[in-house]
Design a protein around this motif. Structure first.
Motif, PDB file in Angstrom:
ATOM      1  N   UNK A 115     -57.615  47.510  -3.002  1.00 53.31           N
ATOM      2  CA  UNK A 115     -56.470  46.679  -2.619  1.00 53.31           C
ATOM      3  C   UNK A 115     -56.458  46.489  -1.098  1.00 53.31           C
ATOM      4  N   UNK A 116     -56.659  47.581  -0.365  1.00 48.15           N
ATOM      5  CA  UNK A 116     -56.684  47.494   1.104  1.00 48.15           C
ATOM      6  C   UNK A 116     -57.834  46.603   1.564  1.00 48.15           C
ATOM      7  N   UNK A 117     -59.005  46.797   0.970  1.00 46.87           N
ATOM      8  CA  UNK A 117     -60.171  45.998   1.347  1.00 46.87           C
ATOM      9  C   UNK A 117     -59.940  44.520   1.077  1.00 46.87           C
ATOM     10  N   UNK A 118     -59.362  44.204  -0.073  1.00 56.69           N
ATOM     11  CA  UNK A 118     -59.106  42.809  -0.410  1.00 56.69           C
ATOM     12  C   UNK A 118     -58.056  42.181   0.474  1.00 56.69           C
ATOM     13  N   UNK A 119     -57.018  42.944   0.827  1.00 61.69           N
ATOM     14  CA  UNK A 119     -55.939  42.404   1.656  1.00 61.69           C
ATOM     15  C   UNK A 119     -56.463  41.955   3.011  1.00 61.69           C
ATOM     16  N   UNK A 120     -57.403  42.717   3.582  1.00 65.11           N
ATOM     17  CA  UNK A 120     -57.981  42.342   4.874  1.00 65.11           C
ATOM     18  C   UNK A 120     -59.174  41.395   4.705  1.00 65.11           C
ATOM     19  N   UNK A 121     -60.072  41.716   3.770  1.00 63.14           N
ATOM     20  CA  UNK A 121     -61.291  40.924   3.618  1.00 63.14           C
ATOM     21  C   UNK A 121     -61.053  39.532   3.090  1.00 63.14           C
ATOM     22  N   UNK A 122     -60.026  39.372   2.261  1.00 64.56           N
ATOM     23  CA  UNK A 122     -59.763  38.054   1.699  1.00 64.56           C
ATOM     24  C   UNK A 122     -59.329  37.035   2.717  1.00 64.56           C
ATOM     25  N   UNK A 123     -58.762  37.507   3.854  1.00 63.75           N
ATOM     26  CA  UNK A 123     -58.289  36.600   4.896  1.00 63.75           C
ATOM     27  C   UNK A 123     -59.374  36.325   5.926  1.00 63.75           C
ATOM     28  N   UNK A 124     -60.365  37.199   6.016  1.00 65.09           N
ATOM     29  CA  UNK A 124     -61.401  37.062   7.036  1.00 65.09           C
ATOM     30  C   UNK A 124     -62.124  35.723   6.961  1.00 65.09           C
ATOM     31  N   UNK A 125     -62.389  35.263   5.729  1.00 70.40           N
ATOM     32  CA  UNK A 125     -63.101  33.997   5.578  1.00 70.40           C
ATOM     33  C   UNK A 125     -62.329  32.840   6.179  1.00 70.40           C
ATOM     34  N   UNK A 126     -61.005  32.828   5.978  1.00 71.97           N
ATOM     35  CA  UNK A 126     -60.182  31.766   6.543  1.00 71.97           C
ATOM     36  C   UNK A 126     -60.164  31.797   8.054  1.00 71.97           C
ATOM     37  N   UNK A 127     -60.056  32.986   8.652  1.00 76.34           N
ATOM     38  CA  UNK A 127     -60.055  33.100  10.109  1.00 76.34           C
ATOM     39  C   UNK A 127     -61.417  32.719  10.676  1.00 76.34           C
ATOM     40  N   UNK A 128     -62.499  33.070   9.964  1.00 76.14           N
ATOM     41  CA  UNK A 128     -63.832  32.664  10.410  1.00 76.14           C
ATOM     42  C   UNK A 128     -63.953  31.150  10.467  1.00 76.14           C
ATOM     43  N   UNK A 129     -63.412  30.468   9.452  1.00 76.39           N
ATOM     44  CA  UNK A 129     -63.450  29.012   9.459  1.00 76.39           C
ATOM     45  C   UNK A 129     -62.561  28.446  10.572  1.00 76.39           C
ATOM     46  N   UNK A 130     -61.455  29.125  10.889  1.00 77.93           N
ATOM     47  CA  UNK A 130     -60.600  28.685  11.996  1.00 77.93           C
ATOM     48  C   UNK A 130     -61.355  28.798  13.319  1.00 77.93           C
ATOM     49  N   UNK A 131     -62.143  29.852  13.482  1.00 75.09           N
ATOM     50  CA  UNK A 131     -62.955  30.003  14.694  1.00 75.09           C
ATOM     51  C   UNK A 131     -64.009  28.905  14.760  1.00 75.09           C
ATOM     52  N   UNK A 132     -64.631  28.595  13.618  1.00 72.46           N
ATOM     53  CA  UNK A 132     -65.577  27.467  13.579  1.00 72.46           C
ATOM     54  C   UNK A 132     -64.884  26.199  14.054  1.00 72.46           C
ATOM     55  N   UNK A 133     -63.673  25.960  13.564  1.00 74.09           N
ATOM     56  CA  UNK A 133     -62.937  24.762  13.946  1.00 74.09           C
ATOM     57  C   UNK A 133     -62.600  24.727  15.423  1.00 74.09           C
ATOM     58  N   UNK A 134     -62.331  25.900  16.033  1.00 74.17           N
ATOM     59  CA  UNK A 134     -61.988  25.962  17.447  1.00 74.17           C
ATOM     60  C   UNK A 134     -63.212  25.807  18.350  1.00 74.17           C
TER      61      UNK A 134
END
Length: 456
Positions: A115-134
């Protein structure tokens, strides 16, 4: 002299972009292996922890559910912090969760760690794409997204098979411990190499709840979410049951299953950067509308595959993986570009949540349709293939409804790097060379205004 300076700045910018992609792709690799390795370790987990298939299913799904909830929470807060701060916090939490999985002595503690791993890891992909966009302008986001997708290919080719070898020979705890320890150098490199990426913060004036409402009420956002939902249903109604179908209906053995991931991952490793470059050169919608129908055809073919030679099954599965990743690259580039910079973190965190929830819906829908016959074969898998193909073809209409928000200010003077920018970042990244090239401060991202421009 000025021209020479411009070229020097362009080379420096390219090295910097390669380093950013190396960091993001490495994190992508670690998170995907962590998510995928649980499923092939299932027999060992059920045996050593003395749990039944339903309890094992909860271990798998707990990650997805936690990722969905984490994405919703992050969507209301992500744009209030610098991208680097958010990225480092999420990755550190993910590594701690992964280490917890490796150290968990019981089923319930493993469940908490997932649960802890998913709560953090599931959002990482979205933030990575936000960095790509920036970091990357819209006209080069396809290539950057394609390079990022190589993390998935490498996970299939090397990460999962190597993790299985470790788990088989040394116990199921070891792959998680190795992943956690292997992520520490990447975390430190990200802390040293990434700039703050905080140009969006000055635009954030709404409270978290209002930000959440705005994220899920904007018409362009809803169109992008609809595209992602259709894509996930088109994938996850089929993929969770493919291994069982290939064994029970097509005639492969369990020992032969790694071949399909190695071959498919190898093809994807070469195809992903090419699709990204084609998306930038010929237009993202155009490339998507070529690859998506091919993906629909392959979904139909693989779900109707009769008993056949292993080599044929491996080739068909490999073609399906290439088509699946090939449609995701231009689609994610379009989705990333569909939101203004000041909302990008919130939107892509929400998109990550939508993606995980839609994946769960697709898997549940497939499970309701597919049944096991008395002789052990799966029935109604062809029906699932029709549904997946139809969902994929529906995206051809949805992708045309998304507008692209550009971060380019037509009144701002172009930067030196933009005057002489080199080729888009490639999949093979020399991190050492990139660090040498970064002798000092990072290239600065302008706080440009956002306008809406038509997509190619």
């Amino acid at each position: 002299m000025e021209g020479s300076h411009d070229v020097s700045e362009a080379i420096r910018q390219t090295r910097y972009e390669r380093l950013v992609l190396f960091i993001l792709a490495s994190v992508q690799f670690i998170t995907i292996v962590d998510f995928m390795i649980v499923m092939p370790l299932g027999p060992q987990l059920m045996r050593t922890l003395q749990i039944n298939p339903t309890q094992f299913g909860l271990i798998v799904s707990s990650y997805t559910f936690a990722a969905g909830v984490g994405g919703i929470i992050a969507s209301s807060l992500a744009d209030r912090f610098a991208r680097r701060t958010t990225f480092l916090a999420l990755f550190a939490g993910f590594l701690l969760g992964t280490l917890g999985c490796g150290l968990a002595p019981t089923y319930h503690l493993l469940l908490v760690a997932r649960v802890v791993t998913g709560a953090f890891g599931g959002v990482l992909g979205g933030i990575a794409m936000a960095i790509i966009g920036d970091v990357f302008p819209e006209e080069r986001r396809g290539g950057a997204t394609g390079t990022l997708m190589t993390g998935f290919a490498l996970a299939s080719v090397a990460g999962v098979p190597f993790g299985l070898v470790l788990g088989t020979n040394f116990g199921w705890h070891i792959p998680f411990v190795v992943l956690a320890l292997g992520g520490v150098p990447i975390l430190l490199l990200a802390r040293l190499a990434l700039p703050p990426l905080d140009a969006h913060i000055h635009d954030v004036q709404t409270n978290p709840l209002k930000s959440l409402v705005e994220t899920f009420s904007h018409r362009n956002h809803l169109n992008a979410f609809a595209l992602i939902v259709s894509l996930m249903i088109g994938s996850f109604t089929v993929f969770p049951y493919l291994s069982a179908y290939l064994v029970s209906n097509v005639g492969m053995t369990e020992n032969q299953l790694p071949l399909i991931y190695i071959f498919g991952g190898a093809l994807t490793l070469f195809a992903a950067p090419m699709v990204g470059r084609f998306s930038d050169r010929y237009g993202k919608r155009r490339v998507y509308r070529i690859v998506a129908p091919a993906s629909a055809v392959m979904l139909f073919v693989v779900t109707h595959l009769p008993a056949t030679h292993v080599a044929i099954a491996v080739v068909i599965f490999g073609a399906l993986m290439v088509c699946n990743v090939g449609r995701m690259i231009p689609a994610m580039a379009i989705v990333t570009s569909s939101v203004r910079r000041e909302r990008r973190g919130a939107f892509l965190s929400a998109n990550s949540s939508v993606q995980h929830v839609a994946s769960g819906i697709g898997a549940y829908l497939g499970g309701m349709i597919v049944v096991e016959s008395s002789d052990g074969k799966l029935e109604n898998f062809g029906t699932v293939g029709w549904i997946a193909a139809a969902a994929t073809l529906a995206t051809l209409w949805l992708v045309g409804r998304i507008e692209v928000a550009s971060d380019i200010d037509p009144n701002a003077a172009p930067s030196a790097a933009s005057l002489a920018i080199a080729a888009a970042a490639e999949a093979s990244v020399d991190a050492g060379e990139a660090l040498v090239g970064l002798s000092g401060e990072h290239p600065t991202l302008k706080k440009d205004a956002s306008i809406v421009s038509p997509i190619e």
